[in-house]
Design a protein around this motif. Structure first.
Motif, PDB file in Angstrom:
ATOM      1  N   GLU A   1      69.898  26.482  53.351  1.00 37.95           N
ATOM      2  CA  GLU A   1      69.146  25.223  53.464  1.00 37.95           C
ATOM      3  C   GLU A   1      69.231  24.420  52.173  1.00 37.95           C
ATOM      4  OE1 GLU A   1      65.160  26.191  55.550  1.00 37.95           O
ATOM      5  OE2 GLU A   1      66.081  28.116  55.012  1.00 37.95           O
ATOM      6  N   LEU A   2      69.160  25.098  51.034  1.00 36.75           N
ATOM      7  CA  LEU A   2      69.278  24.405  49.761  1.00 36.75           C
ATOM      8  C   LEU A   2      70.646  23.751  49.623  1.00 36.75           C
ATOM      9  CD1 LEU A   2      67.626  27.052  47.395  1.00 36.75           C
ATOM     10  CD2 LEU A   2      66.663  24.850  48.080  1.00 36.75           C
ATOM     11  N   ARG A   3      71.673  24.497  49.993  1.00 37.85           N
ATOM     12  CA  ARG A   3      73.029  23.967  49.857  1.00 37.85           C
ATOM     13  C   ARG A   3      73.226  22.758  50.756  1.00 37.85           C
ATOM     14  NH1 ARG A   3      77.994  28.252  49.359  1.00 37.85           N
ATOM     15  NH2 ARG A   3      79.300  26.998  47.943  1.00 37.85           N
ATOM     16  N   ALA A   4      72.624  22.762  51.941  1.00 37.93           N
ATOM     17  CA  ALA A   4      72.754  21.640  52.871  1.00 37.93           C
ATOM     18  C   ALA A   4      72.156  20.370  52.294  1.00 37.93           C
ATOM     19  CB  ALA A   4      72.093  21.989  54.200  1.00 37.93           C
ATOM     20  N   MET A   5      71.124  20.513  51.455  1.00 35.14           N
ATOM     21  CA  MET A   5      70.509  19.325  50.860  1.00 35.14           C
ATOM     22  C   MET A   5      71.107  18.970  49.503  1.00 35.14           C
ATOM     23  SD  MET A   5      66.700  20.651  49.634  1.00 35.14           S
ATOM     24  CE  MET A   5      66.230  21.194  51.267  1.00 35.14           C
ATOM     25  N   GLY A   6      72.085  19.763  49.030  1.00 42.97           N
ATOM     26  CA  GLY A   6      72.770  19.449  47.776  1.00 42.97           C
ATOM     27  C   GLY A   6      72.219  20.178  46.579  1.00 42.97           C
TER      28      GLY A   6
END
Length: 586
Positions: A241-246
């Motif tokens: 989820e963190l990676r999806a938001m950058g």
């Protein structure tokens, strides 16, 4: 207000003047207790700097806009008191340290705040001495600020805040331009202040491994909202989820999260240190790890294939180059190296090692006192800088020093127009690059975040299609998504035959993208080789004051104590794939 809170945000929303439909903060509620050490993460434009401005009272007293909800600092609503009142509780260190400095000498920088706050004359000397000693720089009291390193300037800024005796320190990306050793120095200072003096620390950073080590709590902002709030283990367990938001996660957290995704361990809180990841892997592979499944130690990987002929000529050539600054005596000595078309060469070392001087010698801003620098066959001492600019494009460490136009489109097209490209064609080519970077063509560059300004400056370099791209800290101030966009663009340029020389303090980026690495210390080249060779040389890393990337450190520890099969692995996927192979084979 809850008595346990020194700062409380009650359903806070804020829109900057002229941007009523775009909320920089959107219904944010949180409590910060006295003595907490809080890290703040988020992609560019997530509202991190706006949060810092709200915590420090700059909102509503400095920035104009619409504020809803309440920011309570030490029991007082920031709308009901003056900025000076808030500043007596909260000291803030801005993202651009040079812009925050108001004096030329360290002592005068501290005196400025003390005098403006009306501190009694009899207290000033003790406050000066105490604050300088608290951050470990009493010897810098009489130094000119212009002669200090980035890490030393950060300490001066912190000391200036401490002299005012705040109960809270809010820092906005204080180590964005610092090397790993200086970053550690700043965070160790903050930890000591937090633990010894009880000062509450709120620090905005992109260096996730550093935050996971020092912070007891992590806040993650996304599009102005508070997306996550918890311990580092709780927050980084949401890696996907963190990676999806950058937002990135520490590489060792990625390792444990990936092992869980592969079904090799139960989902749960991730590893945060190399030692933890080593114990986890060792426990998984156990007795099957005594020998490599391939029957031999993994060889150190060779640089990836690049479009240069085996017998090709270097496009950059340094031969026994020396240079001394007349004003300070700082120097570089005996710099000898080549860069070939299609290569990405990383240059690493501490602040003050001579890396930026190397870049200025490469692009012709400085001429060598001894030796020879050739770029595209041209001797830089005999070639005008304007002619060299047709072959080498530079991205400077501070993007604001090379931005001069009113719109992003004009800025990116400007270099092409200077080299004689017709205006319409220059703007067409600029538009293509701007679209690739996802930048707003019609916006003023200085209305954008620092990370976006960095990307504007890089777009201005990319559009030139030079023989050589010189990058001085290309990922400074960028979020994870922007960093990947920038570096993938750089890799694409190399694939097309451009030579890339990259000064970089992010060892993960160097490990991921540089085929060869040059290591500098005290004005000299002290080591060179592939990224895997350089980062696995513990003595060299110690000499240069550089910490290897987490995955490299993990693979070296596993190779020594678990199995030689782990030697030379530099990517998370390599560790995970090998563990899975060992476990499944068993």
């Amino acid at each position: 207000m809850a008595p346990s809170s020194i700062i409380q945000l009650n359903d806070v929303s804020f829109s900057y003047a002229g941007e009523k439909d775009a909320r920089a903060l959107d219904h944010v509620s949180l409590d910060i207790a006295p003595g907490e050490f809080v890290g703040v993460l988020g992609p560019s434009g997530a509202g991190k700097s706006t949060l810092a401005a709200a915590l420090s009272g700059a909102i509503p007293h400095h920035f104009r806009g619409q504020l809803f909800g309440a920011v309570i600092v030490d029991g007082q609503d920031t709308c009901d008191v003056t900025l000076t009142d808030v500043s007596r509780v909260v000291g803030s260190v801005n993202q651009d340290i040079d812009a925050q400095m108001v004096a030329s000498v360290v002592e005068d920088e501290l005196l400025f705040g003390l005098e403006n706050f009306g501190v009694p004359h009899g207290e000033i000397e003790s406050r000066l001495t105490t604050s300088l000693e608290a951050v470990g720089i009493p010897e810098l009291r009489e130094r000119e600020i212009a002669t200090l390193s980035g890490g030393q300037k950060q300490k001066v800024a912190i000391a200036a805040m401490l002299a005012l005796r705040p109960r809270v320190l809010v820092l906005d990306e204080p180590t964005a331009a610092l090397d790993p050793a200086s970053t550690t120095m700043v965070f160790e200072t903050l930890r000591a202040l937090n633990e010894r003096e009880g000062i509450t620390v709120v620090v905005i950073e992109q260096k996730v491994a550093t935050l996971s080590e020092y912070c007891g709590r992590i806040l993650v902002l996304d599009q102005g909202r508070l997306a996550f709030d918890g311990t580092p283990r709780e927050v980084f367990s949401h890696g996907a989820e963190l990676r999806a938001m950058g937002v990135d996660s520490p590489r060792v957290a990625r390792v444990s999260n990936s092992l869980a995704q592969h079904g090799l361990i139960a989902p749960g809180e991730p590893c945060l240190t190399v030692a933890e990841a080593k114990r986890l892997v060792a426990g998984l592979v156990g007795g099957v790890a005594s020998a490599s499944p391939r029957g031999e130690k993994n060889p150190v990987p060779e640089p990836s294939s690049r479009p240069r002929a085996a017998q090709g000529e270097p496009v950059v050539s340094f031969r026994s180059v020396g240079f001394t600054y007349p004003s300070t005596g700082a120097e570089v000595r005996d710099l000898t190296f080549d860069v070939y078309p299609g290569e990405v060469v990383g240059v690493i070392g501490q602040n003050g090692a001579g890396k930026t001087t190397l870049t200025k010698l490469l692009n012709g801003i400085l001429h060598p006192d001894s030796g020879e620098v050739r770029v595209a066959g041209l001797d830089t001492r005999e070639t005008p800088t304007s002619r060299l600019a047709a072959h080498v494009s530079t991205l400077f460490q501070n993007p604001d020093r090379q931005i001069c136009k009113d719109t992003v489109l004009d800025e990116v097209a400007f270099g092409l127009e200077l080299t004689g490209v017709e205006g319409r064609e220059a703007r067409r080519r600029a538009s293509t690059v701007i679209e690739h970077f996802g930048l707003p063509a019609g916006e003023a560059p200085f209305s954008l975040s620092r990370g976006q300004r960095q990307m504007v400056a890089l777009a201005s370099v990319v559009v030139m299609e030079p023989d050589v791209v010189l990058l001085d800290e290309p990922t400074s101030g960028l979020d994870y998504r922007e960093c990947m966009t920038v570096m993938e663009t750089v890799a694409e340029m190399a694939e097309r035959g451009c030579a890339v020389a990259m000064v970089c303090h992010d060892m993960e980026v160097v490990s991921d993208f540089a085929e060869r690495v040059i290591v500098m210390a005290r004005g000299e080249i002290v080591g060179r080789g592939t990224a895997a060779e350089v980062f696995s040389d513990a003595a060299l890393m110690a000499r240069a004051g550089v910490e290897p990337p987490q995955v490299v450190a993990l693979s070296a520890a596993l190779a020594e104590d678990v199995s030689p099969a782990f030697a030379g692995i530099a990517q998370v996927s390599g560790i995970v794939d090998l563990v899975e192979e060992m476990v499944r084979r068993d």
